[in-house]
Enzyme design. Structure first.
Site, PDB file in Angstrom:
ATOM      1  N   ASP A   1       5.621   1.143  -6.931  1.00 26.33           N
ATOM      2  CA  ASP A   1       5.477   0.115  -7.014  1.00 26.33           C
ATOM      3  C   ASP A   1       3.779  -0.527  -5.910  1.00 26.33           C
ATOM      4  OD1 ASP A   1       5.003  -2.944  -7.065  1.00 26.33           O
ATOM      5  OD2 ASP A   1       5.971  -3.141  -5.596  1.00 26.33           O
TER       6      ASP A   1
ATOM      7  N   ASP B   1       2.233  -3.509  -4.646  1.00 24.63           N
ATOM      8  CA  ASP B   1       2.407  -4.672  -3.403  1.00 24.63           C
ATOM      9  C   ASP B   1       3.226  -4.147  -3.043  1.00 24.63           C
ATOM     10  OD1 ASP B   1      -0.236  -5.129  -4.724  1.00 24.63           O
ATOM     11  OD2 ASP B   1       0.101  -6.711  -6.072  1.00 24.63           O
TER      12      ASP B   1
HETATM   13 MG   LIG Z   1       6.123  -5.265  -4.853  1.00 24.77          MG
END
Ligand SMILES: [Mg+2]
Length: 290
Positions: A9, A11
């Site tokens: 992922d 962020d």
């Molecule tokens: Mg995230």
């Protein structure tokens, strides 16, 4: 052979961002991100970013801004560790309630759906069963699981939880870590265990094969020995029978010439010849019975 990947992922996993980031100048790496990317690459994993970017659909920034943030992240990673290369970026600009109409859809790419992972796997020929999904949100875990990957939930104590963390908690990860370094350690450990299992299984299979080979070899030796034995007996019997047969003929000839009309002597020679002939027959019968 397909290679595995680690699907990161973006962020609050590799860069600090608990909201929507469209400004490349604001990109800040999470502690340990560059080393984690470099280490999983060194372990043989492709590195792929899979990131929901609903900020695009919400009209907060455009797709080029996402690409600019991604490029800045890549540059910072490489600056910290020259081996920290991201092999591919996937992002999903779609959102069911998007204000921009072309992005308003329930996209199969948007996590917790596995579309981005599946697209990357297709494009890069990745082995998903050996791959990992790492993220700070349950949807990262759900997407990884839906794609057939193993999953690691990354919860950095110093970071505020992203919005997605408040989502579906039912997705249970294979492992939970508080640093990216721990995540890499775990991936490496599982990889080593997998290799050890293969290493242990192979000699066992080898032992089984060796046992079968040994049994087969024993059978072959027995067959050879039996054939050899039969061949020997057959030759000896035949030889003896032949020798005795010659003796029979020799006795009869000797009797014919030596008896000189003496019937009694001739009878003795004939009797000896008959005895020898019987021996010949007996030897031939014996050789056939073996
Ligand atoms: Mg995230």
């Amino acid at each position: 052979m397909k290679r595995p990947a680690v699907f990161f992922d973006r962020d609050n996993t590799l860069i600090a961002n608990d909201g929507y980031l469209g400004d490349a100048s604001q990109v800040q790496l999470i502690a340990g991100a560059a080393d984690a990317v470099a280490r999983v690459r060194a372990l043989g994993y492709a590195t792929v970013i899979v990131s929901n970017q609903s900020g695009v659909g919400r009209g907060l920034f455009d797709e080029d801004a996402v690409r600019a943030v991604n490029a800045r992240m890549d540059a910072l990673l490489l600056a910290q560790n020259p081996a920290a290369k991201i092999d591919r970026h996937e992002f999903c600009p779609f959102y069911p309630e998007a204000v921009i109409e072309k992005y308003r859809q329930d996209s199969p790419l948007r996590k917790p759906k596995p579309g981005m992972i599946l697209a990357a796997a297709e494009a890069m020929a990745l082995d998903l069963s050996r791959s990992w999904s790492i993220g700070d949100a349950p949807r990262d875990i759900a997407a990884g699981k839906a794609a057939g990957c193993r999953t690691i939930l990354f919860r950095a104590p110093g970071l505020p939880p992203s919005q997605a963390v408040k989502g579906d908690e039912s997705s249970v990860p294979n492992y939970t870590v508080s640093t990216l370094g721990e995540a890499v350690e775990y991936i490496a450990r599982v990889a080593v265990e997998a290799v050890q299992k293969v290493a242990i299984a192979k000699p066992q299979a080898g032992r089984g094969d060796a046992k079968l080979e040994s049994i087969a070899e024993q059978i072959l030796i027995e067959l050879r020995r039996k054939n050899h034995s039969e061949a020997d007996d057959f030759s000896v019997s035949k030889l003896l029978a032949g020798v005795v047969q010659v003796l029979v003929l020799a006795t009869l000839l000797l009797g014919y010439f030596q008896s000189r009309g003496d019937v009694a002597w001739l009878q003795v020679y004939v009797l000896v010849a008959m005895t020898l002939q019987t021996m010949t027959i007996a030897l031939l019968i014996m050789s056939r019975q073996k």
